[in-house]
Motif scaffolding. Structure first.
Motif, short mmCIF file in Angstrom:
data_model
loop_
_atom_site.label_atom_id
_atom_site.label_comp_id
_atom_site.label_asym_id
_atom_site.label_seq_id
_atom_site.Cartn_x
_atom_site.Cartn_y
_atom_site.Cartn_z
N SER A 87 5.58 0.02 7.52
CA SER A 87 4.30 0.07 6.80
C SER A 87 4.47 -0.18 5.31
O SER A 87 3.73 0.37 4.50
CB SER A 87 3.62 1.45 6.92
OG SER A 87 3.23 1.69 8.22
N SER A 88 5.42 -1.00 4.95
CA SER A 88 5.63 -1.23 3.53
C SER A 88 6.02 -2.69 3.26
O SER A 88 7.07 -3.16 3.70
CB SER A 88 6.72 -0.29 3.00
OG SER A 88 7.12 -0.69 1.72
N SER A 89 5.14 -3.39 2.52
CA SER A 89 5.46 -4.78 2.16
C SER A 89 6.69 -4.83 1.27
O SER A 89 7.50 -5.74 1.37
CB SER A 89 4.31 -5.42 1.37
OG SER A 89 3.14 -5.46 2.10
N GLN B 43 -2.19 -9.31 -0.39
CA GLN B 43 -2.25 -8.37 0.73
C GLN B 43 -3.55 -8.62 1.51
O GLN B 43 -4.54 -7.92 1.32
CB GLN B 43 -2.16 -6.94 0.22
CG GLN B 43 -0.88 -6.71 -0.58
CD GLN B 43 -0.52 -5.26 -0.72
OE1 GLN B 43 -1.36 -4.40 -0.58
NE2 GLN B 43 0.73 -4.98 -1.02
N THR C 152 -2.88 -3.28 -4.89
CA THR C 152 -2.32 -2.23 -4.03
C THR C 152 -0.79 -2.27 -4.02
O THR C 152 -0.21 -3.33 -3.83
CB THR C 152 -2.84 -2.40 -2.59
OG1 THR C 152 -4.25 -2.24 -2.59
CG2 THR C 152 -2.21 -1.39 -1.65
N ALA C 153 -0.18 -1.09 -4.20
CA ALA C 153 1.29 -1.04 -4.12
C ALA C 153 1.70 -1.27 -2.66
O ALA C 153 1.02 -0.82 -1.75
CB ALA C 153 1.77 0.32 -4.60
N GLY C 154 2.80 -1.98 -2.47
CA GLY C 154 3.24 -2.32 -1.11
C GLY C 154 3.99 -1.18 -0.44
O GLY C 154 5.11 -1.34 0.02
N VAL C 155 3.36 -0.01 -0.41
CA VAL C 155 3.99 1.18 0.19
C VAL C 155 3.03 1.77 1.22
O VAL C 155 1.83 1.47 1.19
CB VAL C 155 4.31 2.25 -0.88
CG1 VAL C 155 5.33 1.73 -1.87
CG2 VAL C 155 3.04 2.68 -1.63
N PRO C 156 3.51 2.64 2.13
CA PRO C 156 2.60 3.22 3.11
C PRO C 156 1.42 3.92 2.42
O PRO C 156 1.62 4.69 1.47
CB PRO C 156 3.47 4.23 3.86
CG PRO C 156 4.86 3.72 3.69
CD PRO C 156 4.90 3.06 2.34
N GLY C 157 0.21 3.62 2.88
CA GLY C 157 -0.98 4.27 2.31
C GLY C 157 -1.30 3.84 0.90
O GLY C 157 -2.16 4.45 0.25
N SER D 143 -3.09 1.64 -0.25
CA SER D 143 -4.46 1.20 -0.50
C SER D 143 -5.46 2.35 -0.63
O SER D 143 -6.57 2.15 -1.13
CB SER D 143 -4.91 0.28 0.64
OG SER D 143 -4.69 0.90 1.87
N ARG E 59 -1.87 -3.56 9.28
CA ARG E 59 -2.29 -4.39 8.14
C ARG E 59 -1.09 -4.83 7.32
O ARG E 59 -1.10 -5.91 6.71
CB ARG E 59 -3.32 -3.65 7.28
CG ARG E 59 -2.87 -2.41 6.57
CD ARG E 59 -4.03 -1.74 5.84
NE ARG E 59 -3.60 -0.59 5.07
CZ ARG E 59 -3.78 0.68 5.41
NH1 ARG E 59 -4.40 0.97 6.52
NH2 ARG E 59 -3.37 1.66 4.62
N THR E 60 -0.01 -4.00 7.31
CA THR E 60 1.18 -4.42 6.57
C THR E 60 1.79 -5.66 7.23
O THR E 60 2.28 -6.57 6.55
CB THR E 60 2.21 -3.27 6.51
OG1 THR E 60 1.56 -2.11 5.99
CG2 THR E 60 3.40 -3.60 5.64
N ASN F 164 -0.15 -8.46 6.00
CA ASN F 164 0.20 -8.72 4.59
C ASN F 164 1.47 -9.56 4.50
O ASN F 164 1.55 -10.53 3.74
CB ASN F 164 0.46 -7.40 3.85
CG ASN F 164 -0.81 -6.58 3.65
OD1 ASN F 164 -1.90 -7.10 3.80
ND2 ASN F 164 -0.66 -5.31 3.31
N1 ASP Z 1 1.13 -0.37 3.43
C1 ASP Z 1 0.54 -1.57 2.87
C2 ASP Z 1 1.65 -2.51 2.41
O1 ASP Z 1 2.72 -2.08 2.10
C3 ASP Z 1 -0.38 -1.25 1.73
C4 ASP Z 1 -1.63 -0.54 2.25
O2 ASP Z 1 -2.50 -1.24 2.79
O3 ASP Z 1 -1.74 0.67 2.17
O4 ASP Z 1 1.45 -3.70 2.39
#
Ligand code: ASP
Length: 452
Positions: A304-306, A340, A381-386, A388, A420-421, A424
């Motif tokens: 879950s992290s881009s 994203q 949005t930061a590419g980390v879990p949650g 957004s 969604r990741t 992305n």
């Molecule tokens: N988890 C997503 C990502 O890393 C960002 C998000 O939509 O919360 O791309």
């Protein structure tokens, strides 16, 4: 050929694990997680058995994640620095940047449009009863309040622009990883790396030692990612096991219509939009493309992290899609934070869904504002879990929907985040492929029979 290209093709790091092994790991993780969830509900004995299983699986999954995260910073800095130095020509770099922006805008716009159309047709918000709304709100209110607090720290546009330039790059680098940055985190680090790269291009002779060091850093990061990918079948399986074993199945039922809209929209973007774009704008076979990038898709889904997937994306772009590194490294590194599409779609859907739940009627004009804000929020949005969630709260409030209403969807967020990741990351690879094609940049030294 670029130095980066030469260097990396001299020391190829084979994709470890293998696509099939990672897929098996993922499927096993999901199935065992669902079984574990059932066992957990069977009573106190089942509860402690599953707790013991999770206490083994979780650290293994986290170790895999850490290996990926550990190299994000060195990779972002070295890949962007080298991309600038290796392109060498500032006009070409400008063209790459503008073409990337063009494709990012088009793909994000299409994603949000698909989501908003589906939400308006299916109206999942009307399927939520008053009772479900209250139960979910109460259950996840604690988490929601934390997110609202984060969203309240959102900066003005002016301050965001100023913060693109880090006051203290070292502090910003540390903050980009642990989320404590004063400025724009990863975005500021990228600007710093790009500016250093531009300056180094102007003083090539005097900075050759630093360029060599950056090349070393890049190679080290890619080698470590090769190791991480060997662990991927087990690591990815453990990560999804932890998620599915703790996910309440009841909540899936309650939010089925909402999840259907999000997943349906993401599937259309993946299967229809990306395929058409790949075929028409890059002349690639979509089937071969998806097969070639499957490692990156699996890693994105499980982490879950881009950002954590960036290294795998760089590898598949180079080794499987045969894109020239100086172009693809630039596009993918910038894209991991800035492009994203899946997140933009999700943000648009959540806002309209919650507006329906709370009976807030949004005019077409307001809906258009949501489209624009969702696209911009996707960029920020930061590419980390949650990552957004805080941005969704900002958009919610701007159209008069209570920010803490986000509690309603938090219970299923992780599952949707995984999906969604994945979109992305595929979107980044699609943009990288299209930009490389329009730059005439496919790596001719490594033509693959697999590609379009
Ligand atoms: N988890 C997503 C990502 O890393 C960002 C998000 O939509 O919360 O791309």
């Amino acid at each position: 050929m670029s130095k980066l290209g030469n260097q990396t093709s001299e020391t190829p790091v084979k994709s470890g694990g293998g696509h099939t092994a990672i897929l098996i790991g993922l499927v096993l993780g999901i199935v065992l997680g669902i079984v574990a969830h059932k066992i957990r509900q069977s009573g106190p004995g089942g509860e402690s058995l599953v707790a013991a299983m999770v206490s083994v699986a979780e650290p293994i999954g986290k170790l895999f994640l850490r290996l990926m995260q550990m190299v994000v910073l060195p990779l972002v800095v070295s890949a962007l620095f080298l991309a600038v130095v290796d392109v060498g020509d500032m006009r070409k770099l400008g063209r790459i940047g503008l073409t990337t922006l063009f494709y990012t805008a088009i793909l994000s716009f299409s994603a949000v449009l698909i989501g908003i159309t589906l939400v308006n047709i299916i109206k999942p918000g009307l399927a939520i009863s008053e009772e479900t709304r209250t139960t979910l709100s109460e259950q996840y209110m604690g988490k929601a309040i934390d997110s609202v607090k984060k969203a309240e720290q959102a900066k003005t546009l002016g301050q965001t622009l100023v913060d693109m330039l880090p006051e203290n790059p070292i502090q910003e680098m540390a903050g980009a990883v642990d989320g404590s940055s004063k400025g724009n985190g990863m975005l500021a680090v990228m600007v710093f790396a790009l500016m250093c790269g531009i300056a180094a291009t102007m003083k090539l002779e005097q900075t050759s030692a630093l360029t060599g060091t950056m090349r070393g850093l890049y190679e080290i990061s890619m080698t470590i990612i090769g190791w991480a990918l060997k662990l991927a079948p087990l690591g990815a399986g453990c990560l999804v096991f932890s998620v599915t074993s703790s996910m309440g199945l009841e909540i899936l039922k309650a939010l089925a219509a909402f999840m259907g809209v999000v997943l349906g929209g993401l599937a259309i973007q993946l299967i229809v939009v990306y395929s058409v774009v790949l075929k028409t704008l890059a002349g690639r076979s979509p089937v071969a493309f998806f097969r070639n990038i499957s490692d990156a898709m699996f890693v994105a889904f499980s982490t879950s992290s881009s950002s954590a997937t960036l290294s795998t994306s760089l590898k598949v772009a180079q080794e499987q899609l045969h894109l020239k590194p100086e172009t693809s490294n630039f596009v993918l590194t910038v894209g991991a934070t800035g492009n994203q599409n899946g997140t933009a779609l999700f943000e648009g859907v959540v806002v309209l869904f919650l507006a329906q739940v709370f009976g807030v009627d949004l005019s077409p004009g307001q809906q258009f504002t949501v489209v624009l804000m969702a696209i911009l929020a996707g960029v920020g949005t930061a590419g980390v879990p949650g990552g957004s969630i805080p941005l969704i709260i900002v958009v919610l409030k701007s159209v008069g929907v209570p920010g803490d209403g986000i509690a309603i969807i938090l219970g299923v967020d992780r599952l949707l985040d995984m999906s969604r990741t994945l979109i992305n990351v595929v979107g980044d690879l699609v943009v990288a492929t299209c930009v490389s094609t329009s730059m005439g940049d496919r790596d001719s030294s490594a033509a693959s029979p697999n590609v379009g």
